[in-house]
Design a protein around this motif. Structure first.
Motif, PDB file in Angstrom:
ATOM      1  N   ALA A 283      32.797  35.486 -30.738  1.00 27.33           N
ATOM      2  CA  ALA A 283      31.706  36.267 -31.656  1.00 27.33           C
ATOM      3  C   ALA A 283      31.663  37.761 -31.809  1.00 27.33           C
ATOM      4  O   ALA A 283      31.651  38.471 -30.317  1.00 27.33           O
ATOM      5  CB  ALA A 283      30.111  35.997 -31.582  1.00 27.33           C
TER       6      ALA A 283
ATOM      7  N   ARG B 178      24.450  33.539 -40.168  1.00 24.73           N
ATOM      8  CA  ARG B 178      24.903  32.608 -41.475  1.00 24.73           C
ATOM      9  C   ARG B 178      26.305  31.627 -41.097  1.00 24.73           C
ATOM     10  O   ARG B 178      27.029  32.765 -40.901  1.00 24.73           O
ATOM     11  CB  ARG B 178      24.754  33.825 -42.660  1.00 24.73           C
ATOM     12  N   GLY B 179      26.631  30.483 -41.980  1.00 23.49           N
ATOM     13  CA  GLY B 179      27.469  29.741 -41.821  1.00 23.49           C
ATOM     14  C   GLY B 179      27.609  28.831 -41.997  1.00 23.49           C
ATOM     15  O   GLY B 179      26.510  28.521 -43.278  1.00 23.49           O
TER      16      GLY B 179
ATOM     17  N   GLU C 157      30.410  41.885 -33.310  1.00 23.53           N
ATOM     18  CA  GLU C 157      30.608  42.982 -33.870  1.00 23.53           C
ATOM     19  C   GLU C 157      30.796  44.720 -34.128  1.00 23.53           C
ATOM     20  O   GLU C 157      31.621  44.749 -33.119  1.00 23.53           O
ATOM     21  CB  GLU C 157      29.004  43.270 -34.480  1.00 23.53           C
TER      22      GLU C 157
ATOM     23  N   ASP D  64      27.843  44.128 -39.274  1.00 22.48           N
ATOM     24  CA  ASP D  64      28.269  42.808 -39.345  1.00 22.48           C
ATOM     25  C   ASP D  64      29.289  42.732 -38.507  1.00 22.48           C
ATOM     26  O   ASP D  64      30.138  43.499 -38.175  1.00 22.48           O
ATOM     27  CB  ASP D  64      29.031  43.355 -39.986  1.00 22.48           C
ATOM     28  N   GLY D  65      29.656  41.112 -38.111  1.00 17.26           N
ATOM     29  CA  GLY D  65      30.530  40.603 -37.428  1.00 17.26           C
ATOM     30  C   GLY D  65      31.178  39.225 -38.292  1.00 17.26           C
ATOM     31  O   GLY D  65      30.378  38.696 -38.968  1.00 17.26           O
ATOM     32  N   ASP D  66      31.438  38.730 -37.589  1.00 18.44           N
ATOM     33  CA  ASP D  66      32.175  37.176 -38.016  1.00 18.44           C
ATOM     34  C   ASP D  66      31.950  35.961 -36.878  1.00 18.44           C
ATOM     35  O   ASP D  66      31.974  36.504 -35.409  1.00 18.44           O
ATOM     36  CB  ASP D  66      33.390  37.040 -38.432  1.00 18.44           C
TER      37      ASP D  66
ATOM     38  N   GLN E 196      31.537  28.229 -38.412  1.00 19.47           N
ATOM     39  CA  GLN E 196      31.856  29.873 -38.348  1.00 19.47           C
ATOM     40  C   GLN E 196      31.171  30.077 -39.538  1.00 19.47           C
ATOM     41  O   GLN E 196      30.911  29.969 -40.215  1.00 19.47           O
ATOM     42  CB  GLN E 196      33.989  29.475 -38.938  1.00 19.47           C
ATOM     43  N   GLY E 197      30.920  31.717 -39.352  1.00 21.75           N
ATOM     44  CA  GLY E 197      30.244  32.370 -40.609  1.00 21.75           C
ATOM     45  C   GLY E 197      30.640  33.820 -40.204  1.00 21.75           C
ATOM     46  O   GLY E 197      31.403  34.144 -39.511  1.00 21.75           O
ATOM     47  N   SER E 198      29.137  34.403 -40.082  1.00 20.53           N
ATOM     48  CA  SER E 198      29.398  35.272 -39.743  1.00 20.53           C
ATOM     49  C   SER E 198      27.389  36.027 -39.534  1.00 20.53           C
ATOM     50  O   SER E 198      27.262  35.369 -39.246  1.00 20.53           O
ATOM     51  CB  SER E 198      28.894  36.538 -41.907  1.00 20.53           C
ATOM     52  N   THR E 199      27.621  37.519 -38.923  1.00 23.12           N
ATOM     53  CA  THR E 199      26.229  37.798 -38.523  1.00 23.12           C
ATOM     54  C   THR E 199      25.480  39.863 -38.750  1.00 23.12           C
ATOM     55  O   THR E 199      26.869  39.929 -39.480  1.00 23.12           O
ATOM     56  CB  THR E 199      26.125  37.799 -36.927  1.00 23.12           C
ATOM     57  N   ARG E 200      24.726  39.777 -38.563  1.00 17.75           N
ATOM     58  CA  ARG E 200      24.255  40.910 -38.669  1.00 17.75           C
ATOM     59  C   ARG E 200      23.566  41.537 -38.136  1.00 17.75           C
ATOM     60  O   ARG E 200      22.343  40.726 -37.593  1.00 17.75           O
ATOM     61  CB  ARG E 200      24.036  40.587 -40.001  1.00 17.75           C
TER      62      ARG E 200
END
Length: 217
Positions: A62, A154-155, A64, A96-98, A112-116
Motif C-alpha cells: 500500500a 475502502r475496498g 499514497e 490518495d493511494g491504493d 484490494q481497494g483505495s486509501t485516503r
C-alpha cells in the motif's frame, strides 16, 4: 476659503490615520504541501484498518501520493516592528493511494481497494520580523501545533463484500517556518512562506509552501 481649509484638515487627518500602526491582522492563505512520511508506505495502517474490520492478512502492499493542497486561516498581533504572535488553523490537505492485501491462509490477493489520508492542524507561534525595507520584511516563525490525521480505507474482499474502515490519530509537534512579507498598502500585505509541521504520524511531518493575503487593522 472654508472649503480649502476643510480639504486641508481632511487630508492631514487621513495622513495621520494612514501612518498609525496597525498591529492586528487576519490572513487567508493557500498552498501546496508535501507529506514527509518515509516512503509514504501505508502497509502498516492498512493492516491495522483491515484487522479492525475483522480481516487477518499475511502481506500488504500500500502507498499514497505525498502532495497535498493546503488552506489556512490565521490571526495575529504585532507587538512592535520586530516581534509578533499568531494563532492559525491549517487544512493540510489529502493524499490518495491504493492497496492490495493477501490472505493469511492463501498467497493470492484477497483484498484490494483505495486509501485516503486527511490532515489538519491548529498552531500557536511567535514571529520575528526584520524590516529590510519599508515595504518588505524577512520573517521567521517558531511555535507548536496540534495535528489530526484521519485515514480512510475502502475496498472489497474476494467474496465481493465492501470494506469501509477509518482510523484516527492526533498529537502535537514543533512548527517552524521562514518567509518574505510584502506591504503594497498599509492595510494589506502578501506573505510567501515555507513551514514545517514536524512530528505528524511520528515522522518528519508536512512541509507547506504557501501564499497569504494579510489584512491589517
Amino acid at each position: 476659503m472654508r472649503i480649502l481649509y476643510g480639504l486641508l484638515v481632511g487630508t492631514l487627518v487621513c495622513g495621520v490615520q494612514a501612518g498609525e500602526p496597525r498591529p492586528w491582522w487576519l490572513s487567508i492563505g493557500a498552498g501546496i504541501g508535501e507529506v514527509e512520511v518515509v516512503g509514504h508506505d501505508r502497509s502498516a495502517l492498512v493492516s491495522m484498518a483491515l484487522a479492525e474490520a475483522g480481516y487477518t492478512t499475511g502481506g500488504v502492499l500500500a502507498g499514497e501520493d505525498d502532495a497535498t493542497r493546503t488552506r489556512s486561516l490565521a490571526a495575529g498581533y504585532r507587538f512592535n516592528p520586530y516581534i509578533g504572535l499568531s494563532a492559525a488553523y491549517q487544512d493540510l490537505g489529502e493524499t490518495d493511494g491504493d492497496f492490495v492485501a493477501q490472505s493469511a491462509i492463501t498467497l493470492t490477493p484477497q483484498l484490494q481497494g483505495s486509501t485516503r489520508s486527511r490532515y489538519t492542524a491548529w498552531s500557536v507561534a511567535g514571529t520575528a520580523y526584520w524590516p529590510a525595507l519599508s515595504w518588505l520584511s524577512l520573517q521567521a516563525r517558531l511555535g507548536l501545533h496540534y495535528w489530526q490525521h484521519e485515514f480512510e480505507l475502502r475496498g472489497n474482499d474476494a467474496g465481493g463484500a465492501d470494506i469501509d474502515q477509518r482510523l484516527r490519530d492526533a498529537g502535537t509537534g514543533l512548527l517552524c517556518g521562514a518567509g518574505i512579507g510584502f506591504s503594497p498598502l498599509a492595510w494589506l500585505g502578501i506573505d510567501l512562506y515555507w513551514e514545517r509541521f514536524h512530528g505528524i504520524e511520528g515522522e518528519p511531518g508536512i512541509d507547506v509552501r504557501s501564499i497569504s493575503a494579510v489584512f491589517r487593522f
